[in-house]
Design an enzyme around this catalytic site. Structure first.
Site, PDB file in Angstrom:
ATOM      1  CG  ASP A 101      11.938   1.644  -8.605  1.00  0.00           C
ATOM      2  OD1 ASP A 101      11.507   2.151  -7.551  1.00  0.00           O
ATOM      3  OD2 ASP A 101      12.618   2.264  -9.436  1.00  0.00           O
ATOM      4  CD  GLN A 102       5.401  -4.696  -9.410  1.00  0.00           C
ATOM      5  OE1 GLN A 102       4.775  -3.795  -8.836  1.00  0.00           O
ATOM      6  NE2 GLN A 102       4.789  -5.623 -10.142  1.00  0.00           N
TER       7      GLN A 102
END
Length: 223
Positions: free
Chosen positions: A60-61
């Protein structure tokens, strides 16, 4: 370069993804791991065409951590096959809000992804779209209302660690999407790091193991 490469050969490229940096972005003009690494390979190899870079897994970012990319299609196929077996191991370190009980164990839930909201939630196992999610955890240390936890994924679901920890009553530090209080200074980062990655080299079959120390401020509380 914004991304630190920790290993590279003719088949593989292993790097440390910074928090806040997307693995692959659909936004025009936004830097991501894939585009930055392809640019690096293009310059290094003096290639006139676009170099091959196989995306094997994602983070995930807001999550930092170790990632492996394939530099050939054969390596990509081999690593992707390992991803569904015990040969490809992903271990994380997480800072969660509160104290987990028991201090070690397995979390098993059924998750359903909401693509429009970019989130997942725990649902009844009979609900359409529900997928089984499993992880093992062990509390390493507790301090000032937070816990440092080692996590090993047994399945790979969307936002799995974030959702399961929140459902267990201990959301990740800074993870406002899943109910954590606003962090003080960490921006969009959350208390999660893909700290260790191991797999078999797709060509030599030798065991490869890579690790990194989390850089987030919340992890410094436990040093």
């Amino acid at each position: 370069m914004e991304i630190k490469i920790i290993y590279e050969d003719a088949e593989l490229l292993v790097c440390e993804k910074p928090s806040g940096f997307p693995v692959q972005s659909r936004r025009i003009g936004q830097k991501d791991c894939v585009s930055v690494l392809k640019t690096y390979l293009c310059k290094k190899e003096e290639s006139k065409g676009e170099p091959y870079l196989g995306l094997i897994h994602r983070l995930d970012q807001p999550v930092e951590g170790v990632m492996v990319f394939a530099k050939t299609k054969n390596a990509a196929g081999n690593l992707s096959a390992q991803l569904s077996t015990d040969g490809f191991v992903k271990e994380y370190k997480a800072v969660v809000c509160g104290k987990m009980e028991p201090k070690s164990g397995k979390l098993t839930d059924y998750l359903r992804k909401d693509g429009k909201m970019n989130c997942s939630r725990v649902v009844d196992k009979n609900m359409q779209g529900a997928k089984r999610a499993e992880l093992e955890y062990c509390v390493l240390e507790e301090k000032d209302g937070y816990s440092l936890v080692a996590v090993r994924l047994l399945t790979g679901r969307h936002h799995q660690i974030r959702v399961q920890m929140a459902h267990a009553g201990c959301p990740l530090y800074g993870d406002r999407k899943y109910g954590a209080p606003d962090p003080e200074t960490d921006g969009d980062a959350i208390g999660l790091c893909a700290a260790k990655l191991s797999f078999l080299h797709p060509k030599t079959k030798r065991k490869m193991e890579f690790s990194m120390e989390p850089t987030g401020r919340c992890f410094a509380w436990f040093r």
